[in-house]
Design an enzyme around this catalytic site. Structure first.
Site, PDB file in Angstrom:
ATOM      1  N   SER A  50      -3.891  13.537  53.150  1.00  0.00           N
ATOM      2  CA  SER A  50      -3.940  14.553  52.099  1.00  0.00           C
ATOM      3  C   SER A  50      -3.245  14.132  50.805  1.00  0.00           C
ATOM      4  O   SER A  50      -3.503  14.713  49.763  1.00  0.00           O
ATOM      5  CB  SER A  50      -3.333  15.864  52.600  1.00  0.00           C
ATOM      6  OG  SER A  50      -1.939  15.720  52.800  1.00  0.00           O
ATOM      7  N   HIS A  90       3.333  17.498  50.164  1.00  0.00           N
ATOM      8  CA  HIS A  90       2.407  17.810  49.081  1.00  0.00           C
ATOM      9  C   HIS A  90       3.139  17.901  47.746  1.00  0.00           C
ATOM     10  O   HIS A  90       4.353  18.010  47.697  1.00  0.00           O
ATOM     11  CB  HIS A  90       1.661  19.116  49.358  1.00  0.00           C
ATOM     12  CG  HIS A  90       0.564  18.963  50.362  1.00  0.00           C
ATOM     13  ND1 HIS A  90      -0.121  20.030  50.878  1.00  0.00           N
ATOM     14  CD2 HIS A  90       0.013  17.866  50.947  1.00  0.00           C
ATOM     15  CE1 HIS A  90      -1.038  19.595  51.738  1.00  0.00           C
ATOM     16  NE2 HIS A  90      -0.960  18.285  51.794  1.00  0.00           N
ATOM     17  N   ASP A 126      -2.493  24.996  48.583  1.00  0.00           N
ATOM     18  CA  ASP A 126      -2.032  25.203  49.959  1.00  0.00           C
ATOM     19  C   ASP A 126      -1.858  26.659  50.376  1.00  0.00           C
ATOM     20  O   ASP A 126      -1.266  26.916  51.427  1.00  0.00           O
ATOM     21  CB  ASP A 126      -0.682  24.491  50.156  1.00  0.00           C
ATOM     22  CG  ASP A 126      -0.802  22.991  50.100  1.00  0.00           C
ATOM     23  OD1 ASP A 126      -1.919  22.470  50.163  1.00  0.00           O
ATOM     24  OD2 ASP A 126       0.255  22.336  50.013  1.00  0.00           O
TER      25      ASP A 126
END
Length: 183
Positions: A50, A90, A126
């Site tokens: 990701s 992230h 997210d």
């Protein structure tokens, strides 16, 4: 004169003790890094794609979490939510800062932060990962990425994907230590 069995037993005891001291020393170093970096997990392995191209699967990330430095848009964070067991790596898309005491975790000089994150390789943010939360707060943050080693963590991924291989390697290392301990 002591018997051969005495030396063999003493050799095994010394080997096991050396192995235990090595494991304890490694654990103490890891916990010491956590104290210095102000994070419960100073080293993590990237488990998914990701965050490509910034980080690939198998990269080892070094985390830090300075007490008096607010999170900013563009920071790469590792966070963990109550509904998940695996930490997520992230990038921060947006921050919402408030100078108000009374809710969430109070950060720098009364600054309370809420953040929206997204994986660089993901098409959407997210919010679906937050399980009902609109934003993540500083209480969810494990740490901020300070550096990385590419692909070194693949060993960890392989050990988690194939647990029998992990047990075989650990058993083999233990057997080797017992047989060849002090040579």
């Amino acid at each position: 004169m002591p018997s051969l069995g005495y030396y063999f037993t003493r050799k095994n005891f010394t080997s096991v003790l050396t192995l235990l001291l090595t494991l304890c020393g490694s654990f103490m170093i890891y916990k010491g890094l956590g104290i210095v970096a102000n994070t419960e997990s100073p080293v993590v392995v990237v488990l998914s794609e990701s965050m490509e191209p910034a980080f690939a699967r198998g990269d080892i990330l070094f985390l830090t979490n300075p007490k008096h430095r607010p999170y900013e848009t563009g920071d790469i964070l590792v966070y963990s939510l109550p509904a998940t067991t695996t930490p997520i790596v992230h990038r921060v898309l947006e921050t919402h800062d408030r100078y108000k005491h009374g809710f969430a975790r109070v950060g720098t000089n009364g600054l309370v932060q809420k953040m929206l994150t997204k994986g660089d390789n993901n098409p959407v943010d997210d919010t679906d990962l937050y399980h009902g939360l609109e934003w993540i707060g500083s209480e969810h943050i494990v740490g901020r990425v300070a550096g990385f080693l590419p692909y070194v963590g693949y060993f960890t991924i392989i050990m988690n994907d194939y647990p029998n291989l992990k047990y075989a390697l650990l058993g083999g290392m233990g057997l080797y230590t017992l047989i060849n301990g002090d040579q």
